[in-house]
Design a protein around this motif. Structure first.
Motif, PDB file in Angstrom:
ATOM      1  N   LEU A  22       0.829  -1.205   0.000  1.00  0.00           N
ATOM      2  CA  LEU A  22       0.000   0.000   0.000  1.00  0.00           C
ATOM      3  C   LEU A  22       0.863   1.254   0.000  1.00  0.00           C
ATOM      4  N   ASN A  23       0.366   2.300  -0.662  1.00  0.00           N
ATOM      5  CA  ASN A  23       1.064   3.589  -0.579  1.00  0.00           C
ATOM      6  C   ASN A  23       0.649   4.291   0.715  1.00  0.00           C
ATOM      7  N   ASP A  24       1.254   5.434   0.999  1.00  0.00           N
ATOM      8  CA  ASP A  24       0.998   6.126   2.266  1.00  0.00           C
ATOM      9  C   ASP A  24      -0.465   6.525   2.431  1.00  0.00           C
ATOM     10  N   ASN A  25      -1.086   7.004   1.362  1.00  0.00           N
ATOM     11  CA  ASN A  25      -2.488   7.404   1.441  1.00  0.00           C
ATOM     12  C   ASN A  25      -3.388   6.195   1.717  1.00  0.00           C
ATOM     13  N   GLU A  26      -3.106   5.073   1.063  1.00  0.00           N
ATOM     14  CA  GLU A  26      -3.896   3.863   1.283  1.00  0.00           C
ATOM     15  C   GLU A  26      -3.721   3.347   2.711  1.00  0.00           C
ATOM     16  N   LYS A  27      -2.521   3.455   3.251  1.00  0.00           N
ATOM     17  CA  LYS A  27      -2.286   3.058   4.652  1.00  0.00           C
ATOM     18  C   LYS A  27      -3.085   3.933   5.604  1.00  0.00           C
ATOM     19  N   VAL A  49      -5.532  -8.089   5.663  1.00  0.00           N
ATOM     20  CA  VAL A  49      -5.895  -8.658   4.362  1.00  0.00           C
ATOM     21  C   VAL A  49      -7.382  -8.464   4.076  1.00  0.00           C
ATOM     22  N   SER A  50      -8.221  -8.768   5.041  1.00  0.00           N
ATOM     23  CA  SER A  50      -9.665  -8.629   4.836  1.00  0.00           C
ATOM     24  C   SER A  50     -10.071  -7.180   4.614  1.00  0.00           C
ATOM     25  N   LEU A  51      -9.532  -6.284   5.421  1.00  0.00           N
ATOM     26  CA  LEU A  51      -9.897  -4.879   5.279  1.00  0.00           C
ATOM     27  C   LEU A  51      -9.433  -4.310   3.943  1.00  0.00           C
ATOM     28  N   VAL A  52      -8.242  -4.701   3.505  1.00  0.00           N
ATOM     29  CA  VAL A  52      -7.741  -4.220   2.207  1.00  0.00           C
ATOM     30  C   VAL A  52      -8.623  -4.744   1.079  1.00  0.00           C
ATOM     31  N   ARG A  53      -9.127  -5.939   1.207  1.00  0.00           N
ATOM     32  CA  ARG A  53     -10.034  -6.475   0.169  1.00  0.00           C
ATOM     33  C   ARG A  53     -11.276  -5.601   0.039  1.00  0.00           C
ATOM     34  N   PHE A  54     -11.860  -5.210   1.168  1.00  0.00           N
ATOM     35  CA  PHE A  54     -13.034  -4.338   1.114  1.00  0.00           C
ATOM     36  C   PHE A  54     -12.672  -2.992   0.513  1.00  0.00           C
ATOM     37  N   LEU A  55     -11.536  -2.429   0.915  1.00  0.00           N
ATOM     38  CA  LEU A  55     -11.122  -1.127   0.388  1.00  0.00           C
ATOM     39  C   LEU A  55     -10.825  -1.182  -1.111  1.00  0.00           C
ATOM     40  N   ARG A  56     -10.151  -2.225  -1.537  1.00  0.00           N
ATOM     41  CA  ARG A  56      -9.849  -2.353  -2.971  1.00  0.00           C
ATOM     42  C   ARG A  56     -11.117  -2.542  -3.794  1.00  0.00           C
ATOM     43  N   ALA A  57     -12.073  -3.267  -3.241  1.00  0.00           N
ATOM     44  CA  ALA A  57     -13.332  -3.488  -3.957  1.00  0.00           C
ATOM     45  C   ALA A  57     -14.079  -2.175  -4.195  1.00  0.00           C
ATOM     46  N   MET A  68     -20.171  -1.487   2.514  1.00  0.00           N
ATOM     47  CA  MET A  68     -20.020  -2.865   2.022  1.00  0.00           C
ATOM     48  C   MET A  68     -19.726  -3.825   3.173  1.00  0.00           C
ATOM     49  N   TYR A  69     -18.907  -3.382   4.133  1.00  0.00           N
ATOM     50  CA  TYR A  69     -18.568  -4.230   5.271  1.00  0.00           C
ATOM     51  C   TYR A  69     -19.811  -4.564   6.070  1.00  0.00           C
TER      52      TYR A  69
END
Length: 69
Positions: A22-27, A49-57, A68-69
């Motif tokens: 992840l880049n700084d903004n995504e973190k 991993v789970s949280l990044v999946r929701f964010l990427r979606a 979505m969560y």
């Protein structure tokens, strides 16, 4: 009533690997997402991993990922 036991689906090494991608903004958004969810779901699984999946979606749109969560 006792809280449910906390657990993670993936190990810490895999969580760290995903977070390094992840880049700084995504973190920053990931940290905000975690903070939002821990109030509503204090004993649920919230591994990186789970949280990044929701964010990427939802293309790191925080309100959309929360809905979505």
């Amino acid at each position: 009533q006792q809280p449910r036991a906390q657990y993670t689906i993936v190990n810490d090494a895999y969580n760290s690997l995903i977070e390094k991608e992840l880049n700084d903004n995504e973190k920053k958004i990931l940290a905000q997402f975690y903070d939002m969810l821990k109030g509503d779901f204090p004993h649920d699984v919230k591994d990186t991993v789970s949280l990044v999946r929701f964010l990427r979606a939802r293309k790191f749109n925080l309100p959309a990922a929360e809905a979505m969560y």
